[in-house]
Motif scaffolding. Structure first.
Motif, PDB file in Angstrom:
ATOM      1  N   LEU A  78      -1.312  -6.504  21.769  1.00 40.35           N
ATOM      2  CA  LEU A  78      -1.214  -5.107  21.401  1.00 40.35           C
ATOM      3  C   LEU A  78      -1.627  -4.181  22.592  1.00 40.35           C
ATOM      4  O   LEU A  78      -0.913  -3.090  23.360  1.00 40.35           O
ATOM      5  CB  LEU A  78      -1.887  -4.337  20.311  1.00 40.35           C
ATOM      6  CG  LEU A  78      -1.706  -3.197  19.771  1.00 40.35           C
ATOM      7  CD1 LEU A  78      -0.236  -2.791  19.649  1.00 40.35           C
ATOM      8  CD2 LEU A  78      -2.350  -2.901  18.516  1.00 40.35           C
ATOM      9  N   ARG A  79      -2.975  -4.480  23.209  1.00 40.94           N
ATOM     10  CA  ARG A  79      -3.633  -3.593  24.155  1.00 40.94           C
ATOM     11  C   ARG A  79      -2.675  -3.731  25.291  1.00 40.94           C
ATOM     12  O   ARG A  79      -2.619  -2.884  26.131  1.00 40.94           O
ATOM     13  CB  ARG A  79      -4.977  -4.218  24.481  1.00 40.94           C
ATOM     14  CG  ARG A  79      -5.936  -3.715  23.378  1.00 40.94           C
ATOM     15  CD  ARG A  79      -7.461  -4.106  23.676  1.00 40.94           C
ATOM     16  NE  ARG A  79      -8.281  -3.725  22.551  1.00 40.94           N
ATOM     17  CZ  ARG A  79      -9.623  -4.080  22.406  1.00 40.94           C
ATOM     18  NH1 ARG A  79      -9.984  -4.651  23.648  1.00 40.94           N
ATOM     19  NH2 ARG A  79     -10.371  -3.953  21.536  1.00 40.94           N
ATOM     20  N   ARG A  80      -2.269  -4.929  25.628  1.00 38.87           N
ATOM     21  CA  ARG A  80      -1.469  -5.183  26.983  1.00 38.87           C
ATOM     22  C   ARG A  80      -0.282  -4.610  26.720  1.00 38.87           C
ATOM     23  O   ARG A  80       0.161  -3.851  27.838  1.00 38.87           O
ATOM     24  CB  ARG A  80      -1.062  -6.829  27.041  1.00 38.87           C
ATOM     25  CG  ARG A  80      -0.604  -7.088  28.452  1.00 38.87           C
ATOM     26  CD  ARG A  80      -0.172  -8.792  28.423  1.00 38.87           C
ATOM     27  NE  ARG A  80      -1.670  -9.555  28.323  1.00 38.87           N
ATOM     28  CZ  ARG A  80      -1.881 -10.238  27.221  1.00 38.87           C
ATOM     29  NH1 ARG A  80      -1.248 -10.309  26.292  1.00 38.87           N
ATOM     30  NH2 ARG A  80      -2.905 -10.866  27.224  1.00 38.87           N
ATOM     31  N   PHE A  81       0.382  -4.441  25.755  1.00 40.73           N
ATOM     32  CA  PHE A  81       1.772  -3.632  25.688  1.00 40.73           C
ATOM     33  C   PHE A  81       1.542  -2.104  25.980  1.00 40.73           C
ATOM     34  O   PHE A  81       2.150  -1.424  26.442  1.00 40.73           O
ATOM     35  CB  PHE A  81       2.328  -3.874  24.182  1.00 40.73           C
ATOM     36  CG  PHE A  81       3.465  -2.983  23.870  1.00 40.73           C
ATOM     37  CD1 PHE A  81       4.633  -3.291  24.480  1.00 40.73           C
ATOM     38  CD2 PHE A  81       3.290  -1.972  23.052  1.00 40.73           C
ATOM     39  CE1 PHE A  81       5.665  -2.300  24.169  1.00 40.73           C
ATOM     40  CE2 PHE A  81       4.303  -1.196  22.469  1.00 40.73           C
ATOM     41  CZ  PHE A  81       5.436  -1.182  23.367  1.00 40.73           C
ATOM     42  N   ILE A  82       0.449  -1.576  25.097  1.00 43.57           N
ATOM     43  CA  ILE A  82      -0.022  -0.358  25.502  1.00 43.57           C
ATOM     44  C   ILE A  82      -0.332  -0.047  26.754  1.00 43.57           C
ATOM     45  O   ILE A  82       0.122   0.970  27.459  1.00 43.57           O
ATOM     46  CB  ILE A  82      -1.133   0.216  24.362  1.00 43.57           C
ATOM     47  CG1 ILE A  82      -0.604   0.158  22.899  1.00 43.57           C
ATOM     48  CG2 ILE A  82      -1.493   1.558  24.696  1.00 43.57           C
ATOM     49  CD1 ILE A  82      -1.680   0.267  21.969  1.00 43.57           C
ATOM     50  N   GLY A  83      -1.280  -0.633  27.340  1.00 41.95           N
ATOM     51  CA  GLY A  83      -1.745  -0.500  28.683  1.00 41.95           C
ATOM     52  C   GLY A  83      -0.518  -0.623  29.710  1.00 41.95           C
ATOM     53  O   GLY A  83      -0.211   0.233  30.473  1.00 41.95           O
ATOM     54  N   ARG A  84       0.146  -1.725  29.843  1.00 42.27           N
ATOM     55  CA  ARG A  84       1.250  -2.011  30.709  1.00 42.27           C
ATOM     56  C   ARG A  84       2.719  -1.124  30.607  1.00 42.27           C
ATOM     57  O   ARG A  84       3.245  -0.452  31.341  1.00 42.27           O
ATOM     58  CB  ARG A  84       1.604  -3.491  30.695  1.00 42.27           C
ATOM     59  CG  ARG A  84       0.388  -4.054  31.585  1.00 42.27           C
ATOM     60  CD  ARG A  84       0.546  -5.685  31.631  1.00 42.27           C
ATOM     61  NE  ARG A  84      -0.112  -6.340  32.600  1.00 42.27           N
ATOM     62  CZ  ARG A  84      -0.058  -7.675  32.988  1.00 42.27           C
ATOM     63  NH1 ARG A  84       0.651  -8.364  32.204  1.00 42.27           N
ATOM     64  NH2 ARG A  84      -0.898  -8.214  33.789  1.00 42.27           N
ATOM     65  N   ASP A  85       2.824  -1.390  29.035  1.00 41.55           N
ATOM     66  CA  ASP A  85       4.458  -1.020  28.797  1.00 41.55           C
ATOM     67  C   ASP A  85       4.549   0.551  28.571  1.00 41.55           C
ATOM     68  O   ASP A  85       5.309   1.267  28.979  1.00 41.55           O
ATOM     69  CB  ASP A  85       4.986  -1.867  27.962  1.00 41.55           C
ATOM     70  CG  ASP A  85       5.072  -3.125  28.183  1.00 41.55           C
ATOM     71  OD1 ASP A  85       5.832  -3.525  29.082  1.00 41.55           O
ATOM     72  OD2 ASP A  85       4.600  -4.202  27.758  1.00 41.55           O
ATOM     73  N   VAL A  86       3.470   0.821  27.759  1.00 42.47           N
ATOM     74  CA  VAL A  86       3.462   2.535  27.223  1.00 42.47           C
ATOM     75  C   VAL A  86       2.884   3.344  28.344  1.00 42.47           C
ATOM     76  O   VAL A  86       3.667   4.273  28.698  1.00 42.47           O
ATOM     77  CB  VAL A  86       2.707   2.655  26.019  1.00 42.47           C
ATOM     78  CG1 VAL A  86       2.622   4.088  25.577  1.00 42.47           C
ATOM     79  CG2 VAL A  86       3.277   1.715  24.706  1.00 42.47           C
ATOM     80  N   PHE A  87       1.828   2.984  28.882  1.00 41.15           N
ATOM     81  CA  PHE A  87       1.088   3.965  29.875  1.00 41.15           C
ATOM     82  C   PHE A  87       1.488   3.523  31.371  1.00 41.15           C
ATOM     83  O   PHE A  87       0.931   4.164  32.235  1.00 41.15           O
ATOM     84  CB  PHE A  87      -0.307   4.024  29.510  1.00 41.15           C
ATOM     85  CG  PHE A  87      -0.621   4.947  28.241  1.00 41.15           C
ATOM     86  CD1 PHE A  87      -0.320   6.154  28.127  1.00 41.15           C
ATOM     87  CD2 PHE A  87      -0.753   4.076  27.313  1.00 41.15           C
ATOM     88  CE1 PHE A  87      -0.721   6.737  26.934  1.00 41.15           C
ATOM     89  CE2 PHE A  87      -1.114   4.740  26.147  1.00 41.15           C
ATOM     90  CZ  PHE A  87      -1.126   6.078  25.914  1.00 41.15           C
ATOM     91  N   ASN A  88       1.925   2.276  31.527  1.00 36.66           N
ATOM     92  CA  ASN A  88       2.057   2.014  32.911  1.00 36.66           C
ATOM     93  C   ASN A  88       0.888   2.157  33.680  1.00 36.66           C
ATOM     94  O   ASN A  88       0.696   2.253  35.064  1.00 36.66           O
ATOM     95  CB  ASN A  88       3.342   2.722  33.584  1.00 36.66           C
ATOM     96  CG  ASN A  88       3.582   2.147  34.949  1.00 36.66           C
ATOM     97  OD1 ASN A  88       3.406   0.873  35.318  1.00 36.66           O
ATOM     98  ND2 ASN A  88       4.145   2.802  35.680  1.00 36.66           N
TER      99      ASN A  88
END
Length: 212
Positions: A78-88
């Protein structure tokens, strides 16, 4: 589908941030323009860059990448998705013993690609009673590497009280994000002098400094 999911998640995070904090952006000495910038801010919570991102105008928001620790943002799916995909986010390894990439190179590559950055020169969250921890040298080296990019101080007020360390339920409080006048590195300025000037510019935006 992943891009759609990231967009929806980003919209939900922004809505939640505004709902909980009623965050207000103040542009004090600088205007919200499309100029490429390095925003440097005080750091008291993992949500700090979320609030900065939230108050940026939409056209600027998606051109601005937070710089964050990979040890936290790659810890779970989840953190990986938020950090990489949501906030780039530009994810850096804060442990010099294990890192395989130079953080300054990672940040300058993002700048060279046209992005603005959000950085936290204290290097870690400030959980002390001091208004700021001493700045690490990264901001100086970044300014040295790309001296034409404006450095904008940003003071985040109250978020540490909304999300105290170790707590999972936020406390609704009004937060303010104040943007100050831009700095640039002087040609002959030493690291010590530059970091002292950057710290002073950031502290000058704090409510305590404004009240004195």
């Amino acid at each position: 589908m992943r891009d759609i999911g990231a967009g929806l998640a980003g919209a939900l995070i922004l809505f939640f941030a505004r709902f909980i904090t009623a965050v207000r952006g103040r542009w004090d000495g600088v205007a919200p323009t499309d100029e490429q910038r390095i925003y440097f801010a005080n750091h008291a919570s993992h949500g700090d860059f979320v609030l900065i991102w939230t108050v940026l105008p939409r056209r600027m928001r998606f051109a601005t990448r937070p710089v964050a620790g990979s040890d936290y943002w790659l810890k779970s799916g989840l953190r990986r998705f938020i950090g990489r995909d949501v906030f780039n986010a530009v994810l850096i390894d804060r442990d010099a013993a294990t890192r395989t990439a130079d953080p300054i190179v990672q940040m300058t590559e993002a700048l060279d690609a046209g992005s603005s950055l959000i950085v936290f020169p204290e290097g870690t969250r400030n959980t002390t009673d001091a208004p700021l921890l001493p700045f690490k040298s990264g901001l100086f080296h970044l300014a040295q590497a790309r001296p034409n990019v404006a450095l904008v101080p940003v003071w985040i007020d109250n978020l540490n009280r909304v999300m105290p360390k170790g707590e999972f339920v936020p406390v609704p409080l009004v937060c303010t994000v104040t943007f100050g006048a831009a700095l640039t590195l002087a040609e002959t300025e030493t690291k010590q002098d530059f970091l002292a000037r950057a710290e002073a510019a950031l502290l000058a935006l704090s409510p305590k400094a404004s009240a004195s």
